[in-house]
Structures are given as C-alpha cells and as structure tokens.
Design an enzyme around this catalytic site. Structure first.
Site, PDB file in Angstrom:
ATOM      1  N   GLU A 268     -48.016 -19.816   9.406  1.00 39.07           N
ATOM      2  CA  GLU A 268     -47.490 -19.373   8.119  1.00 39.07           C
ATOM      3  C   GLU A 268     -46.266 -18.468   8.204  1.00 39.07           C
ATOM      4  O   GLU A 268     -45.466 -18.400   7.276  1.00 39.07           O
ATOM      5  CB  GLU A 268     -48.618 -18.686   7.329  1.00 39.07           C
ATOM      6  CG  GLU A 268     -49.675 -19.712   6.963  1.00 39.07           C
ATOM      7  CD  GLU A 268     -50.928 -19.132   6.341  1.00 39.07           C
ATOM      8  OE1 GLU A 268     -50.979 -19.067   5.120  1.00 39.07           O
ATOM      9  OE2 GLU A 268     -51.856 -18.778   7.080  1.00 39.07           O
TER      10      GLU A 268
ATOM     11  N   GLY B 104     -51.740 -16.291  15.153  1.00 43.73           N
ATOM     12  CA  GLY B 104     -51.465 -17.527  14.425  1.00 43.73           C
ATOM     13  C   GLY B 104     -49.986 -17.723  14.176  1.00 43.73           C
ATOM     14  O   GLY B 104     -49.205 -16.773  14.139  1.00 43.73           O
TER      15      GLY B 104
ATOM     16  N   GLY C  18     -51.912 -31.280  11.411  1.00 41.57           N
ATOM     17  CA  GLY C  18     -50.600 -31.735  11.850  1.00 41.57           C
ATOM     18  C   GLY C  18     -49.927 -30.629  12.637  1.00 41.57           C
ATOM     19  O   GLY C  18     -48.746 -30.692  12.969  1.00 41.57           O
ATOM     20  N   THR C  19     -50.729 -29.594  12.935  1.00 38.45           N
ATOM     21  CA  THR C  19     -50.201 -28.366  13.522  1.00 38.45           C
ATOM     22  C   THR C  19     -50.249 -28.350  15.037  1.00 38.45           C
ATOM     23  O   THR C  19     -49.467 -27.647  15.666  1.00 38.45           O
ATOM     24  CB  THR C  19     -51.054 -27.193  13.009  1.00 38.45           C
ATOM     25  OG1 THR C  19     -52.423 -27.593  13.091  1.00 38.45           O
ATOM     26  CG2 THR C  19     -50.721 -26.865  11.575  1.00 38.45           C
TER      27      THR C  19
ATOM     28  N   GLY D 275     -51.740 -29.522   4.711  1.00 36.17           N
ATOM     29  CA  GLY D 275     -52.657 -28.945   3.730  1.00 36.17           C
ATOM     30  C   GLY D 275     -52.014 -27.774   3.013  1.00 36.17           C
ATOM     31  O   GLY D 275     -51.985 -27.713   1.804  1.00 36.17           O
TER      32      GLY D 275
ATOM     33  N   LEU E 252     -48.486 -21.151  22.559  1.00 29.18           N
ATOM     34  CA  LEU E 252     -49.436 -22.029  23.241  1.00 29.18           C
ATOM     35  C   LEU E 252     -48.813 -23.358  23.635  1.00 29.18           C
ATOM     36  O   LEU E 252     -49.137 -23.920  24.667  1.00 29.18           O
ATOM     37  CB  LEU E 252     -50.655 -22.265  22.344  1.00 29.18           C
ATOM     38  CG  LEU E 252     -51.434 -20.980  22.023  1.00 29.18           C
ATOM     39  CD1 LEU E 252     -52.408 -21.211  20.888  1.00 29.18           C
ATOM     40  CD2 LEU E 252     -52.162 -20.466  23.257  1.00 29.18           C
ATOM     41  N   ASN E 253     -47.947 -23.879  22.799  1.00 33.92           N
ATOM     42  CA  ASN E 253     -47.259 -25.129  23.137  1.00 33.92           C
ATOM     43  C   ASN E 253     -45.851 -25.070  22.566  1.00 33.92           C
ATOM     44  O   ASN E 253     -45.670 -24.842  21.367  1.00 33.92           O
ATOM     45  CB  ASN E 253     -48.032 -26.338  22.585  1.00 33.92           C
ATOM     46  CG  ASN E 253     -47.398 -27.652  23.014  1.00 33.92           C
ATOM     47  OD1 ASN E 253     -46.372 -28.064  22.469  1.00 33.92           O
ATOM     48  ND2 ASN E 253     -47.979 -28.299  23.995  1.00 33.92           N
TER      49      ASN E 253
ATOM     50  N   THR F 153     -45.279 -28.015  19.619  1.00 32.33           N
ATOM     51  CA  THR F 153     -46.010 -27.907  18.355  1.00 32.33           C
ATOM     52  C   THR F 153     -45.831 -26.513  17.750  1.00 32.33           C
ATOM     53  O   THR F 153     -45.794 -26.364  16.536  1.00 32.33           O
ATOM     54  CB  THR F 153     -47.513 -28.226  18.539  1.00 32.33           C
ATOM     55  OG1 THR F 153     -48.079 -27.276  19.432  1.00 32.33           O
ATOM     56  CG2 THR F 153     -47.721 -29.620  19.078  1.00 32.33           C
TER      57      THR F 153
ATOM     58  N   GLN G  28     -43.914 -25.696  14.102  1.00 32.46           N
ATOM     59  CA  GLN G  28     -44.500 -25.034  12.930  1.00 32.46           C
ATOM     60  C   GLN G  28     -43.578 -23.962  12.378  1.00 32.46           C
ATOM     61  O   GLN G  28     -43.471 -23.786  11.166  1.00 32.46           O
ATOM     62  CB  GLN G  28     -45.831 -24.407  13.297  1.00 32.46           C
ATOM     63  CG  GLN G  28     -46.933 -25.410  13.443  1.00 32.46           C
ATOM     64  CD  GLN G  28     -48.252 -24.695  13.574  1.00 32.46           C
ATOM     65  OE1 GLN G  28     -48.754 -24.148  12.613  1.00 32.46           O
ATOM     66  NE2 GLN G  28     -48.796 -24.678  14.760  1.00 32.46           N
TER      67      GLN G  28
HETATM   68 MO1  MOS Z   1     -53.056 -21.322   4.477  1.00 34.73          MO
HETATM   69  S1  MOS Z   1     -52.154 -20.992   2.651  1.00 34.73           S
HETATM   70  O1  MOS Z   1     -54.187 -20.056   4.483  1.00 34.73           O
HETATM   71  O2  MOS Z   1     -53.698 -22.867   4.415  1.00 34.73           O
END
Ligand code: MOS
Length: 746
Positions: free
Chosen positions: A711, A708, A473-474, A245, A636-637, A640, A644
């Site tokens: 990003e 997180g 897909g994360t 996304g 966490l993993n 995956t 990312q």
């Molecule tokens: Mo991210 S750009 O907040 O999907």
C-alpha cells in the site's frame, strides 16, 4: 543501522519470475469465475443482481409474471420470497453491512433488490429487465458537501479513535511565526481491479462450496457460515488467484451469500459475476474527505502546532472512517497536535478500505499543506521535513521498530536532481510547457497477524508449502516458495505452493499490507520444525551417513543434511525421503506478533519526487517521472516487490489527476460507473518510474525483517505531483483530482 543489519538472516534466494506467472500468461491459472468443476458444467446456472433505481424508500411490489415466463429463467429472489438469513451486525474486515433481501428497505441507489437465476447470463439479464418495481420513495440525502454542518462523531471509528489531542494547541499557534490554514478535498473513489467480484457456489447436501474472488477466504467462510446458519466446517472457500482486490475484496459483500442462496434454492451450481457498473456502490469505495488543516511553525521551520479536522461521507447503512487525519498525528513532531474525524450520513453504498486507507488521502492533503508552509517560511520543502523528523512515534510517544526515512530523502533527492529545483513557480520552461518539481513523504503502518503454514519434504528433493492466504497478484506464491526453500536450503524452483483454499492452515486477510509479514514467519517456523524432523529421521535411519548423530549437530543446506562438525558427512534430502519409502515428511508452523509489539510502532517510509510538465494553453499535466526510495524492511523479491511499489505510484498519479466518482445530485447513482468515464491511468499517462528500496531489515517487527509493501506506494505520490504542479504553474489546487479546468480557473 548496523545493529539492525547484524541481526538479519541471510536473505532467501529469489525466484527469478513470478511463481504463477507462466500459468497466468498461458491462460491456465483459473480465476474464481472460470471454474467449471467439480460440478457438471451443463448444470451451471447464472445469477444476475437487480439494483434499486431510487436512493431511499421501500419496494412496495414487484410485477414478475413476464420474467417468470421468460426463457431460461429458473428462479427469482426478491425481498418477498428470499429465505430468512441471519445477517447480524457488520464485522469488519470479514464483512460489512449487507443487502440480502431480508426486508424491502432501500438505502442507496444501486442496492441489490432482487436476483434472477437463469440457464445463461443473457437470459438472467433479460429476465431482470422484465421485472417491474413499484417503490415508495423517501426523501434522500445524497449530497455530502451541502451537509457538512451535519457532521457527527462516528459510531464505530475503526482501529483509531476519531479524535486525538496533545499539547496546548492555541498557545502553540499564537507563538508561531508562520501559519497556513486551508481546506483540502479528496473525492469518492471506487476500486477497479481488472477482475470483477465473482462467485460460484454449489451445495453438496448441507455442505457449501464457494469459488470467490476475495482477499480473505477464512473471512468469507466465517461470514457465510454465520449468515446462512451452517456449521463453519461445512463451508469451503477456494480462490487460487485474484485479479487485484485493493480492499474491495477484503470483506464479503452481499453478492456472495446471495449467490449461495440462489444455489440452494435452485439446487444448481450458480455463478454470479458483478458487472463493472455494479462495482460502483455494492462493494464499497473510498469516501470523500474534506480536510481543514492548520499548521504553525517557528521562523526556523519547527512545527509548533498541527491541526486537522476531517469530515467524510458515510452510508446510512454503516459508518466507515477513512482516517485521513492519521499522518498529521505521527508523520512529524510538533509541540501541539489535534485531529478529529467526523461523518455525514448519505444515501450511498457502504464505504470500505481502499489501498492505503487513511494514509493515501491523508498524505495527499497534509503534504500539500507542508509544501505551502515551506513556501511561507522560504524553506526548501525537503528541509522542512528534515527539521521536523520524528525520531520516535509522536502520537504514542514510543520508539519506531526501525526508521530510515532520512536515507530515503537523501537517495531519492539525489537521483531526482532535487538541487536543480527553483523555488520560484514557472521558472523552468520547455517550449510551451511549464516544468515543475515537487516532493512528499510516504508512509504506511506495518501490520501483521497470527498465521499458520504447513510444509512437506517430498521425494526427488522437492518441497511443498501451503497456507490459507491469498495472492492478489502481489507475489505471495513467489515469496512463500522462497521462504520454504530458504528454510531447508534448497532451490526455490523445487517448491510447490498452495494457497487460497480454506482447507489449508489459517492465515489473515490479505489487507493492511500484512500477508508476507504474517505468513512468512509461520513458514519459517514450519521449516524449523521440518528440519528437526528430517534430522531425527536421518539419525534413526541405519542407512543414513548421519545415523546416530545429535539433532543439534545437523544443518540443512544445498538440498542436503550435513554434519556441522564434519561437513563431508552428508545425507541428501532426496536419498533420505527415498529410504523413507518416498513418504513425505510434514511439519506445521505458526507465528503471531510478539507481546512487545505495543512497546513500539512499526511503519514503512518513503520519499517521493515528481516532475510534471503543464501545457500553458491546455493546462494538461504530464507526469514525466517519479523518483522514490522506500524503507520497507527486507525486500523479499526484486520483481514482485518493486512492481507493487510502481503500481502504488501509478495509482498515486491517478489519485492526483484522474480518479473521481460523480454522484447524481438527485438520484444518488454514481454517474460515471464505467472504465470509460471513471478515469484510471493507462500506460501513456505514466512517465518514468524510478523506484529503489533501502532493504534494511526490521528485525524488531518480525523474524523476516520485512514490512508490508502493498500500500505504501500510493501514499505521498499524489501530493508530490500536486506540489510539482504548483512549482510549474504557481497555482495551488487543493481539491483532487487536479484536472485542467481547475488549473485554468485557479
Ligand atoms: Mo488493503 S485497502 O487493506 O486491501
């Protein structure tokens, strides 16, 4: 660091493969466009969006006779016959300003101006080609660079103010012994997830069902209900897997309600899939930014003054601010600091979030300026970062919840071999290649929002966990299974996971890298409730070895309830549920950010080092390797999570060398609106990626200790590469992407 460590829970047992991985590689996982149930497949109609061919003006008339008679065509929606809706103002992130055929105005080239519905996609496209539009064009402004002088303050700057100042800037510059001042440019970029935007809509009476490729099922639900004037409870959005996304699926765009009204008008289930070309405009993109950056430092490298003024393009339809000035506010300490962000209106589609909005371009530009400052000071670039290390958040004057960036610099620079770098450009060569080393800092804010989850203990020792979140897909499925299993001390392989259905308990947008940090605490809460319920069930069950104990004496581990005071006294969860007649025991949980959130700032951090080889003749750049270490709280993993970060770095390579949307200066359409011409990297473009994380839990941020991860990988990477190119060639390119022509002519 030790204090952080002590408060941390035992890490959850990891799944050794992606939860939905086998379903994906065997073709069983269904993406939004692939559903053919529960409606009858032969009933399914196909919608195709017709886009404007002028950048500004009005649609005067549409000659549609031929299209109406064309084979297979069922309906044609235009500004002259579309049902009246309730679009209302944009409500980011749920949706942006939409083009729903409510009037005949055209604001950009590529705007949806009609929808053709037919029995097949080819018939819909053929019908669309027969429509003849008559426009009354207006003068359009499509060039942003030529109109920088028209920059204005944004009407709606988003979550950050558009200007921020502290200290006496001019005084700080005048006592600086080294000053760098330059303009740095980032281009318009467009999201290119493998899965295009796609929607299937069908009505059951007044009730609307939607399969939609989205990062935000509850946002789509809310926005559709409002736009179409139907009760919230009548809308269901389903989306079990998403093929990427990156922000463009974070908000609902025009094609979703257009698909829903096409289904309403035709009385059929309707599928609407955007073509790749249609994703360059109608579903957002990252605006171009022109950044004037001025840094002043004392002779020993202390930053005294930092200034950044950014101007970006915004659509005439809606302001979106790409806060590329963000890192200048809080990445380093400085005596004085001033940033502004302004926009220039153009006739282009609305901009939106794109992976690490703000921080991706922000670090890409600031971290070149820092490299230039280090050179001027004759200082090692990493040393300059360490001298200006921000031990607290300088923009809010408050502590970080957890920050271990120093360890990131140390670990990554050692693995990279940074000490072997020569400060003199071009000093290292191999055959015809100039070899360069560069580094930069990575950062992205840690976000979380309120979320809910449901868990069930099932028969056979199995468990269920559900939440209305998304997996882009994360790895959301995978870590949800892990967290649910950890709560009862069972094997994560025994957990069934459901997400991506608006009937499940509500979770936030999978944007801002917040899904795991929001949803996992809710699952943790749910399993705590479930454990209590199971203990009470055992206590009141005369057949249980734990009958009559107190709740607080019972713990759950290894698939059993155990008497803490007498570990040989156990009741297996399988037996417990079997004695319950096989009936599952359910609990719900919720979590939200604590009130103390505003007393501190939570960010993730990283140090990125890149090695490039630049051909002396062709000026082609090969990124040979990127070495990076991140402080993202608990990992966490392994698979995956690191995946990312690698994906983010890959995009950083793309940001540095490949990606740029070219706008036709007259017609305002994106010229390179395809994967053939809008360059994204392929395997051959990416060298060796060596990524580690510190794995130090941030227990002040949330009870999982995890920030997180989606990003931060893109941040810092582009500048590390740009700086490596300078170290190789002695050429300072301040405009992305750094293509061979720019190196050749610099
Ligand atoms: Mo991210 S750009 O907040 O999907």
């Amino acid at each position: 660091m030790m204090q952080d460590m002590e408060a941390a829970p035992k890490p959850a047992k990891q799944l050794d493969h992606r939860y939905e991985g086998i379903a994906k590689v065997t073709g069983k996982a269904k993406y939004a466009a692939e559903f053919s149930e529960p409606f009858s497949r032969s009933d399914l109609a196909y919608a195709y969006i017709v886009q404007s061919t002028i950048p500004s003006g009005t649609v005067v008339s549409i000659e549609r006779t031929a299209a109406d008679r064309a084979p297979g065509v069922i309906a044609i929606l235009t500004p002259f016959n579309a049902p009246k809706l309730n679009p209302g103002p944009p409500q980011p992130p749920a949706r942006r300003n939409l083009s729903l055929l409510q009037d005949a105005d055209v604001y950009y080239n590529g705007q949806p101006v009609a929808v053709v519905v037919a029995r097949s996609l080819n018939e819909a496209k053929a019908g669309a080609a027969m429509l003849k539009f008559k426009y009354s064009p207006k003068a359009a402004q499509v060039s942003f660079m030529q109109n920088l002088g028209e920059a204005r303050w944004p009407k709606n700057p988003g979550k950050e103010p558009a200007g921020n100042h502290r200290g006496d800037l001019q005084a700080a510059f005048s006592k600086s012994s080294a000053i760098v001042e330059n303009t740095y440019i980032t281009p318009i970029q467009h999201h290119n997830p493998m899965e295009p935007h796609a929607t299937i809509a069908w009505w059951e009476g007044e009730k609307l069902n939607i399969y939609d490729a989205t990062q935000y099922i509850s946002g789509v639900r809310m926005s559709l209900a409002k736009t179409l004037n139907v009760p919230f409870d009548y809308v269901r959005v389903v989306n079990p897997v998403v093929g990427g996304g990156f922000g463009s699926k974070g908000s609902m765009w025009s094609h979703v309600p257009l698909c829903a009204i096409a289904a309403k008008v035709t009385g059929k289930p309707v599928k609407l899939v955007l073509e790749r070309e249609q994703m360059f405009g109608p579903v957002g993109g990252r605006p171009s930014t022109v950044n004037k950056i001025k840094l002043g430092a004392s002779a020993d490298g202390k930053l005294l003054a930092m200034q950044q003024d950014v101007v970006m393009n915004a659509s005439v339809m809606e302001d979106f601010v790409e806060h590329s000035e963000g890192p200048t506010k809080n990445l380093y300490t400085s005596e004085a600091n001033s940033v502004t962000a302004k926009v220039v209106e153009v006739n282009l589609g609305v901009s939106t979030f794109m992976r690490a909005p703000g921080e991706a371009p922000g670090t890409a530009v600031l971290e070149i300026a820092m490299d230039e400052l280090a050179e001027k000071l004759k200082m090692d670039p990493m040393q300059l970062r360490l001298v200006n290390y921000a031990d607290k958040d300088p923009s809010h004057d408050r502590p970080w919840s957890s920050k271990h960036l120093r360890e990131c610099y140390t670990q990554a620079s050692e693995r990279f071999g940074w000490s072997k770098r020569s400060a003199t450009p071009g000093a290292k060569t191999e055959g015809n290649a100039l070899i360069g080393y560069g580094m930069a800092t990575a950062t992205y804010p840690a976000n979380r929002s309120a979320a809910q989850a449901v868990v069930r203990m099932l028969s056979g020792g199995r468990m269920f966990v559900g939440s209305g979140t998304q997996d882009l897909g994360t790895g959301t499925y995978t870590i949800m299974a892990q967290q649910a299993a950890a709560g009862l001390g069972i094997d994560p392989k025994l957990v069934e996971v459901k997400l991506g259905d608006s009937r499940l308990p509500k979770a936030p947008v999978s944007g801002g890298s917040q899904s795991s940090a929001s949803v996992l605490p809710a699952i943790q809460d749910a399993t705590t409730q479930l454990k209590l319920k199971l203990a009470d069930l055992a206590i009141s069950d005369a057949g249980s070895p734990l009958h009559g104990l107190r709740t607080l004496d019972i713990e759950a581990k290894d698939g059993k309830l155990t008497n803490k005071n007498n570990p040989s006294q156990t009741d297996s969860l399988t037996d417990l549920i079997a004695r319950n007649g096989g009936k599952p025991v359910e609990a719900t949980g919720s979590a939200e950010p604590s009130e103390s959130r505003d007393a501190m700032t939570s960010n993730s951090w990283g140090a990125v080092f890149a090695e490039v080889a630049v051909d002396r003749d062709t000026h082609m750049v090969k990124v040979r390797r990127v070495v990076a270490t991140y402080d993202i709280g608990t990992l966490l993993n392994d698979k995956t999570g690191l995946n990312q970060l690698m994906g983010g770095i890959t995009w950083g390579v793309s940001f540095a060398l490949h990606e740029e949307a070219h706008i036709d200066p007259v017609y305002g359409r994106v010229v390179n609106e395809s994967l053939a011409e809008y360059h994204v990297p392929v395997n051959a473009d990416i060298g060796r990626l060596d990524v580690t994380v510190l794995n130090i839990p941030d227990m002040k941020f949330n009870p999982i200790g995890s920030r997180g991860i989606g990003e931060i990988g893109i941040t810092g990477a582009a500048a590390a590469i740009a700086n490596a190119i300078y170290n190789a060639t002695g050429k300072r390119i301040r405009e992305y992407p750094i293509t061979p022509d720019k190196i050749m002519t610099a």
